[in-house]
Design an enzyme around this catalytic site. Structure first.
Site, mmCIF file in Angstrom:
data_model
loop_
_atom_site.group_PDB
_atom_site.id
_atom_site.type_symbol
_atom_site.label_atom_id
_atom_site.label_comp_id
_atom_site.label_asym_id
_atom_site.label_seq_id
_atom_site.Cartn_x
_atom_site.Cartn_y
_atom_site.Cartn_z
ATOM 1 N N HIS A 111 25.933 37.327 38.663
ATOM 2 C CA HIS A 111 26.329 38.716 38.398
ATOM 3 C C HIS A 111 25.085 39.619 38.389
ATOM 4 C CE1 HIS A 111 29.617 36.451 36.236
ATOM 5 N NE2 HIS A 111 30.339 37.263 36.988
ATOM 6 N N ASP A 171 33.230 33.667 45.550
ATOM 7 C CA ASP A 171 34.677 33.867 45.642
ATOM 8 C C ASP A 171 34.983 34.380 47.047
ATOM 9 O OD1 ASP A 171 35.506 33.252 42.866
ATOM 10 O OD2 ASP A 171 34.105 34.860 42.426
ATOM 11 N N GLN A 197 38.411 35.794 47.751
ATOM 12 C CA GLN A 197 38.603 37.058 47.016
ATOM 13 C C GLN A 197 37.979 38.237 47.769
ATOM 14 O OE1 GLN A 197 38.264 37.778 42.575
ATOM 15 N NE2 GLN A 197 36.206 38.387 43.156
ATOM 16 N N ARG A 249 32.586 29.538 34.649
ATOM 17 C CA ARG A 249 33.323 28.360 34.180
ATOM 18 C C ARG A 249 32.435 27.115 34.074
ATOM 19 N NH1 ARG A 249 37.837 31.011 37.140
ATOM 20 N NH2 ARG A 249 39.400 31.445 35.528
HETATM 21 O O1 PAF Z 1 35.504 38.060 40.431
HETATM 22 C C1 PAF Z 1 35.868 38.461 39.322
HETATM 23 O O2 PAF Z 1 35.124 38.401 38.331
HETATM 24 C C2 PAF Z 1 37.253 39.060 39.152
HETATM 25 O O3 PAF Z 1 38.183 38.424 39.946
HETATM 26 C C3 PAF Z 1 37.280 40.579 39.371
HETATM 27 C C4 PAF Z 1 36.922 40.937 40.806
HETATM 28 C C5 PAF Z 1 36.323 41.269 38.425
HETATM 29 C C6 PAF Z 1 38.692 41.111 39.107
HETATM 30 O O4 PAF Z 1 39.094 40.854 37.801
#
Ligand code: PAF
Length: 290
Positions: A45, A158, A161, A195
């Site tokens: 992050h 991800d 995603q 996780r």
């Molecule tokens: O990747 C994540 O942390 C989540 O899926 C997100 C994009 C913040 C949506 O809740």
């Protein structure tokens, strides 16, 4: 409005407060970078926030553990919530503002709209986590519409995603650039994930098989392997013979459609999902053109 301007970093909870702060920056011609997160922040992050800091004038991070993207038997309740640690990471990585909406702010009791990217949400992760991506796309739409950034930053770990969010922004004409940033790994290759804290020592050792299987696929392609079915079988073999690992999928897909491929093509990505003990982990790597 319940905005706080206490140290270590500016935080805001309500959407009107967020909008006012972002609007004030816009009026000064600042570009807005946005990093949506669920907290439990790690170096992955931090790398997104640092990238946003480099690319944009004003950096907003959201922290919201989104209930609608967790299935009934998933880890919503135990998902780590580490407010103070998260705020320090945001500050150290260069964020200007952290938006932390409550569940009530994000979902009114009579909330009844969802956003779904159809085909891409039903395969791979979506095949077993059937409501997951609808939860993600709904909340990401709300997050983007609340913040209205110029650029939003997502992690490549991800992979599905970020592909779904790109599709969604194109389909819905959401005027934001989606930037996908590289996976950050521990020194031994384990992809960072919030996780990973669930893993015991033995499970963590077994979890290395995910990145090892990807490395194997990449090395075999570099060595001239062109039989993708053989590569998938090699990855599956490595994973399914590792103790504590229960493989869901190890496959090679088109980078955009995420459809499984069996013949080499210029843009391919290897994707893996497996339970290690009780913890579901995912990992991936772009494969060199064959
Ligand atoms: O990747 C994540 O942390 C989540 O899926 C997100 C994009 C913040 C949506 O809740």
């Amino acid at each position: 409005m319940s905005d706080q301007f206490t140290s270590p970093i500016n935080t805001v909870e309500e959407i009107p407060g967020l909008r006012a702060l972002v609007q004030a920056q816009r009026q000064q011609q600042a570009s807005i970078g946005f990093v949506p997160t669920m907290g439990a922040l790690h170096a992955g992050h931090a790398s997104l926030i640092e990238q946003a800091r480099q690319d944009c004038d004003f950096v907003v991070v959201s922290i919201f553990v989104n209930p609608t993207q967790f299935g009934p038997n998933e880890d919503f309740e135990k998902y780590p919530r580490l407010r103070e640690q998260d705020l320090s990471i945001c500050q150290a990585a260069g964020a200007d503002l952290v938006w932390m909406p409550t569940k009530e702010i994000m979902y009114a009791p009579d909330f009844s709209t969802v956003v779904e990217v159809k085909a891409l949400s039903q395969i791979l992760e979506g095949a077993t986590r059937t409501t997951h991506f609808q939860g993600v796309t709904t909340v990401v739409t709300k997050l983007l519409l609340s913040c209205l950034p110029d650029v939003a930053f997502f992690g490549a770990k991800d992979y599905q995603q970020q592909a779904i969010i790109r599709r969604m922004c194109l389909d819905l004409n959401i005027p934001v650039e989606i930037k996908t940033c590289p996976i950050i790994r521990d020194r031994d290759g384990l992809a960072l994930s919030s996780r990973n804290v669930y893993l015991s020592e033995a499970e963590r050792a077994s979890a290395l098989s995910l990145s090892q299987a990807l490395k194997l696929a990449k090395e075999k392609i570099d060595a001239g392997e062109t039989d993708l079915n053989q590569l998938k079988a090699d990855m599956q073999q490595l994973l399914s013979t590792t103790p504590l690992v229960k493989l869901d999928y190890a496959t090679i897909v088109d980078t955009h459609t995420l459809e499984e491929i069996s013949a080499p093509q210029p843009e391919m990505v290897a994707l893996i999902a497996a339970y290690v003990g009780e913890t579901r982990l995912i990992d991936n790597c772009l494969l060199p053109p064959v």
